[in-house]
Design a protein around this motif. Structure first.
Motif, PDB file in Angstrom:
ATOM      1  N   SER A  53       0.843  -1.266   0.106  1.00 28.81           N
ATOM      2  CA  SER A  53      -0.005  -0.066   0.092  1.00 28.81           C
ATOM      3  C   SER A  53       1.095   1.157   0.070  1.00 28.81           C
ATOM      4  CB  SER A  53      -0.701  -0.016   1.205  1.00 28.81           C
ATOM      5  OG  SER A  53      -1.854   1.153   1.186  1.00 28.81           O
ATOM      6  N   LYS A  54       0.208   2.410  -0.379  1.00 27.56           N
ATOM      7  CA  LYS A  54       0.811   3.632  -0.191  1.00 27.56           C
ATOM      8  C   LYS A  54       0.328   4.471   1.057  1.00 27.56           C
ATOM      9  CE  LYS A  54       0.101   5.727  -4.291  1.00 27.56           C
ATOM     10  NZ  LYS A  54       0.010   6.345  -5.417  1.00 27.56           N
ATOM     11  N   ASP A  55      -0.654   3.612   1.575  1.00 24.76           N
ATOM     12  CA  ASP A  55      -1.392   4.364   2.796  1.00 24.76           C
ATOM     13  C   ASP A  55      -0.665   4.301   4.163  1.00 24.76           C
ATOM     14  OD1 ASP A  55      -3.303   5.054   4.814  1.00 24.76           O
ATOM     15  OD2 ASP A  55      -4.751   3.970   3.727  1.00 24.76           O
ATOM     16  N   GLU A  56      -0.252   5.357   4.560  1.00 21.58           N
ATOM     17  CA  GLU A  56       0.763   5.373   5.854  1.00 21.58           C
ATOM     18  C   GLU A  56      -0.194   5.013   7.186  1.00 21.58           C
ATOM     19  OE1 GLU A  56       2.895   8.918   8.279  1.00 21.58           O
ATOM     20  OE2 GLU A  56       1.719   9.615   6.864  1.00 21.58           O
ATOM     21  N   ASP A  57      -1.568   4.709   7.183  1.00 20.53           N
ATOM     22  CA  ASP A  57      -2.497   4.256   8.191  1.00 20.53           C
ATOM     23  C   ASP A  57      -2.032   2.799   8.490  1.00 20.53           C
ATOM     24  OD1 ASP A  57      -3.652   6.752   8.301  1.00 20.53           O
ATOM     25  OD2 ASP A  57      -5.350   5.792   7.118  1.00 20.53           O
ATOM     26  N   PHE A  58      -1.572   1.846   7.624  1.00 23.01           N
ATOM     27  CA  PHE A  58      -1.327   0.585   7.595  1.00 23.01           C
ATOM     28  C   PHE A  58       0.041   0.374   8.639  1.00 23.01           C
ATOM     29  CE2 PHE A  58      -3.870   0.223   3.838  1.00 23.01           C
ATOM     30  CZ  PHE A  58      -4.926  -0.946   4.599  1.00 23.01           C
ATOM     31  N   VAL A  59       0.906   1.745   8.624  1.00 31.22           N
ATOM     32  CA  VAL A  59       1.943   1.725   9.477  1.00 31.22           C
ATOM     33  C   VAL A  59       1.626   1.232  10.933  1.00 31.22           C
ATOM     34  CG1 VAL A  59       4.259   2.794  10.177  1.00 31.22           C
ATOM     35  CG2 VAL A  59       3.264   3.145   7.917  1.00 31.22           C
ATOM     36  N   THR A  60       0.663   1.899  11.453  1.00 26.39           N
ATOM     37  CA  THR A  60       0.328   1.395  12.832  1.00 26.39           C
ATOM     38  C   THR A  60      -0.809   0.501  12.772  1.00 26.39           C
ATOM     39  OG1 THR A  60      -1.484   3.415  12.730  1.00 26.39           O
ATOM     40  CG2 THR A  60       0.735   3.912  13.722  1.00 26.39           C
ATOM     41  N   LEU A  61      -1.600   0.309  11.821  1.00 21.76           N
ATOM     42  CA  LEU A  61      -2.502  -0.680  11.935  1.00 21.76           C
ATOM     43  C   LEU A  61      -1.807  -2.077  11.977  1.00 21.76           C
ATOM     44  CD1 LEU A  61      -5.427   0.509   9.536  1.00 21.76           C
ATOM     45  CD2 LEU A  61      -5.716  -0.181  11.763  1.00 21.76           C
ATOM     46  N   ARG A  62      -0.767  -2.233  11.492  1.00 21.37           N
ATOM     47  CA  ARG A  62      -0.051  -3.396  11.321  1.00 21.37           C
ATOM     48  C   ARG A  62       0.534  -4.118  12.685  1.00 21.37           C
ATOM     49  NH1 ARG A  62       5.279  -2.698  11.729  1.00 21.37           N
ATOM     50  NH2 ARG A  62       5.708  -4.841  11.196  1.00 21.37           N
ATOM     51  N   GLN A  92      15.711  -5.471  -3.648  1.00 24.42           N
ATOM     52  CA  GLN A  92      15.980  -5.302  -2.224  1.00 24.42           C
ATOM     53  C   GLN A  92      14.704  -5.569  -1.450  1.00 24.42           C
ATOM     54  OE1 GLN A  92      17.000  -1.144  -1.176  1.00 24.42           O
ATOM     55  NE2 GLN A  92      17.624  -1.841   0.613  1.00 24.42           N
ATOM     56  N   VAL A  93      13.547  -5.171  -1.893  1.00 22.61           N
ATOM     57  CA  VAL A  93      12.218  -5.442  -1.180  1.00 22.61           C
ATOM     58  C   VAL A  93      12.130  -6.872  -0.800  1.00 22.61           C
ATOM     59  CG1 VAL A  93       9.749  -5.208  -1.242  1.00 22.61           C
ATOM     60  CG2 VAL A  93      11.121  -3.134  -1.876  1.00 22.61           C
ATOM     61  N   GLU A  94      12.089  -7.668  -2.115  1.00 17.95           N
ATOM     62  CA  GLU A  94      11.827  -9.259  -1.945  1.00 17.95           C
ATOM     63  C   GLU A  94      13.106  -9.636  -1.179  1.00 17.95           C
ATOM     64  OE1 GLU A  94      10.504 -11.825  -5.377  1.00 17.95           O
ATOM     65  OE2 GLU A  94      12.682 -11.114  -5.784  1.00 17.95           O
ATOM     66  N   ALA A  95      14.181  -9.440  -1.099  1.00 16.75           N
ATOM     67  CA  ALA A  95      15.197  -9.644  -0.258  1.00 16.75           C
ATOM     68  C   ALA A  95      14.931  -9.778   1.239  1.00 16.75           C
ATOM     69  CB  ALA A  95      16.608  -9.522  -0.477  1.00 16.75           C
ATOM     70  N   LEU A  96      14.482  -8.494   1.620  1.00 13.54           N
ATOM     71  CA  LEU A  96      14.138  -8.016   2.954  1.00 13.54           C
ATOM     72  C   LEU A  96      12.941  -9.114   3.470  1.00 13.54           C
ATOM     73  CD1 LEU A  96      14.525  -4.399   2.824  1.00 13.54           C
ATOM     74  CD2 LEU A  96      15.993  -5.774   4.224  1.00 13.54           C
ATOM     75  N   LEU A  97      11.833  -9.099   2.554  1.00 10.11           N
ATOM     76  CA  LEU A  97      10.688  -9.815   2.845  1.00 10.11           C
ATOM     77  C   LEU A  97      11.281 -11.287   3.127  1.00 10.11           C
ATOM     78  CD1 LEU A  97       8.132  -8.524   0.649  1.00 10.11           C
ATOM     79  CD2 LEU A  97       8.319  -8.204   3.116  1.00 10.11           C
ATOM     80  N   GLU A  98      11.986 -11.909   2.184  1.00 12.76           N
ATOM     81  CA  GLU A  98      12.413 -13.493   2.272  1.00 12.76           C
ATOM     82  C   GLU A  98      13.224 -13.556   3.582  1.00 12.76           C
ATOM     83  OE1 GLU A  98      14.234 -14.103  -1.462  1.00 12.76           O
ATOM     84  OE2 GLU A  98      12.400 -14.535  -2.380  1.00 12.76           O
ATOM     85  N   ALA A  99      13.830 -12.430   4.168  1.00 14.51           N
ATOM     86  CA  ALA A  99      14.903 -12.539   5.165  1.00 14.51           C
ATOM     87  C   ALA A  99      14.029 -12.415   6.652  1.00 14.51           C
ATOM     88  CB  ALA A  99      15.971 -11.361   5.096  1.00 14.51           C
ATOM     89  N   GLY A 100      12.631 -12.172   6.369  1.00 14.43           N
ATOM     90  CA  GLY A 100      11.562 -12.411   7.448  1.00 14.43           C
ATOM     91  C   GLY A 100      11.297 -10.996   7.898  1.00 14.43           C
ATOM     92  N   GLU A 101      11.790  -9.683   7.300  1.00 12.94           N
ATOM     93  CA  GLU A 101      11.615  -8.369   7.648  1.00 12.94           C
ATOM     94  C   GLU A 101       9.778  -8.140   7.506  1.00 12.94           C
ATOM     95  OE1 GLU A 101      12.940  -5.894   8.771  1.00 12.94           O
ATOM     96  OE2 GLU A 101      14.780  -7.031   8.937  1.00 12.94           O
ATOM     97  N   LEU A 102       9.209  -7.668   8.586  1.00 11.63           N
ATOM     98  CA  LEU A 102       7.847  -7.441   8.547  1.00 11.63           C
ATOM     99  C   LEU A 102       7.326  -6.346   7.888  1.00 11.63           C
ATOM    100  CD1 LEU A 102       7.133  -9.294  11.954  1.00 11.63           C
ATOM    101  CD2 LEU A 102       6.810 -10.364   9.670  1.00 11.63           C
ATOM    102  N   PHE A 103       8.142  -5.429   8.115  1.00 16.27           N
ATOM    103  CA  PHE A 103       7.857  -3.928   7.550  1.00 16.27           C
ATOM    104  C   PHE A 103       9.031  -3.655   6.565  1.00 16.27           C
ATOM    105  CE2 PHE A 103       8.081   0.613   8.188  1.00 16.27           C
ATOM    106  CZ  PHE A 103       7.138   0.913   7.694  1.00 16.27           C
ATOM    107  N   VAL A 104       8.418  -3.238   5.368  1.00 11.62           N
ATOM    108  CA  VAL A 104       9.567  -2.830   4.508  1.00 11.62           C
ATOM    109  C   VAL A 104       9.131  -1.427   3.661  1.00 11.62           C
ATOM    110  CG1 VAL A 104      10.759  -3.213   2.187  1.00 11.62           C
ATOM    111  CG2 VAL A 104      10.281  -5.334   3.732  1.00 11.62           C
ATOM    112  N   GLU A 105       9.851  -0.367   3.942  1.00 15.90           N
ATOM    113  CA  GLU A 105       9.526   0.937   3.501  1.00 15.90           C
ATOM    114  C   GLU A 105      10.211   1.104   1.915  1.00 15.90           C
ATOM    115  OE1 GLU A 105       9.606   5.808   4.756  1.00 15.90           O
ATOM    116  OE2 GLU A 105      10.134   4.206   6.093  1.00 15.90           O
ATOM    117  N   ALA A 106       9.662   1.171   0.929  1.00 17.81           N
ATOM    118  CA  ALA A 106      10.347   1.104  -0.342  1.00 17.81           C
ATOM    119  C   ALA A 106      10.135   2.904  -0.707  1.00 17.81           C
ATOM    120  CB  ALA A 106       9.824   0.560  -1.354  1.00 17.81           C
ATOM    121  N   ARG A 107      11.443   3.510  -0.829  1.00 15.26           N
ATOM    122  CA  ARG A 107      11.318   4.975  -1.351  1.00 15.26           C
ATOM    123  C   ARG A 107      12.201   4.882  -2.655  1.00 15.26           C
ATOM    124  NH1 ARG A 107      11.047   9.024   2.316  1.00 15.26           N
ATOM    125  NH2 ARG A 107      10.420   8.361   4.325  1.00 15.26           N
TER     126      ARG A 107
END
Length: 107
Positions: A53-62, A92-107
């Motif tokens: 999502s691009k929605d910042e609300d999910f940062v806290t909803l998660r 990079q996003v995919e690598a972070l997710l595969e490594a178990g990161e639960l929150f990835v911010e793509a800029r």
């Protein structure tokens, strides 16, 4: 990976992800285009999906780490420009997710 794509992103993003070997569904496809953010968050959690999502609300909803979340920090753009923007960041996003990161911010 299994992705759930939020309403402000194009359904075409599902095809882009599928081309890369992932499962992806847009909220429009499952009748949730008008759903609240809380309902979409609950669906991502129930499905074990990575919410995109691009929605910042999910940062806290998660919280507290209810589901994996990729926060796209790009402005409004065409489908083609979004695909090019993601292409430059996806490895990079995919690598972070595969490594178990639960929150990835793509800029």
């Amino acid at each position: 990976m299994n992705f759930l794509i939020d309403a402000q992103l194009p359904p075409a993003l599902c095809g882009w992800l599928r081309e890369r070997g992932h499962q992806a569904v847009h909220v429009f496809e499952i009748g949730m285009v008008a759903a609240s953010d809380a309902e979409i968050a609950a669906r991502a959690e129930a499905d074990g999906a990575v919410l995109v999502s691009k929605d910042e609300d999910f940062v806290t909803l998660r919280l507290p780490d209810r589901f994996m979340f990729v926060w796209l920090r790009c402005g409004n753009t065409t489908n083609r420009a979004l695909a090019a923007w993601l292409e430059a960041r996806w490895e990079q996003v995919e690598a972070l997710l595969e490594a178990g990161e639960l929150f990835v911010e793509a800029r």
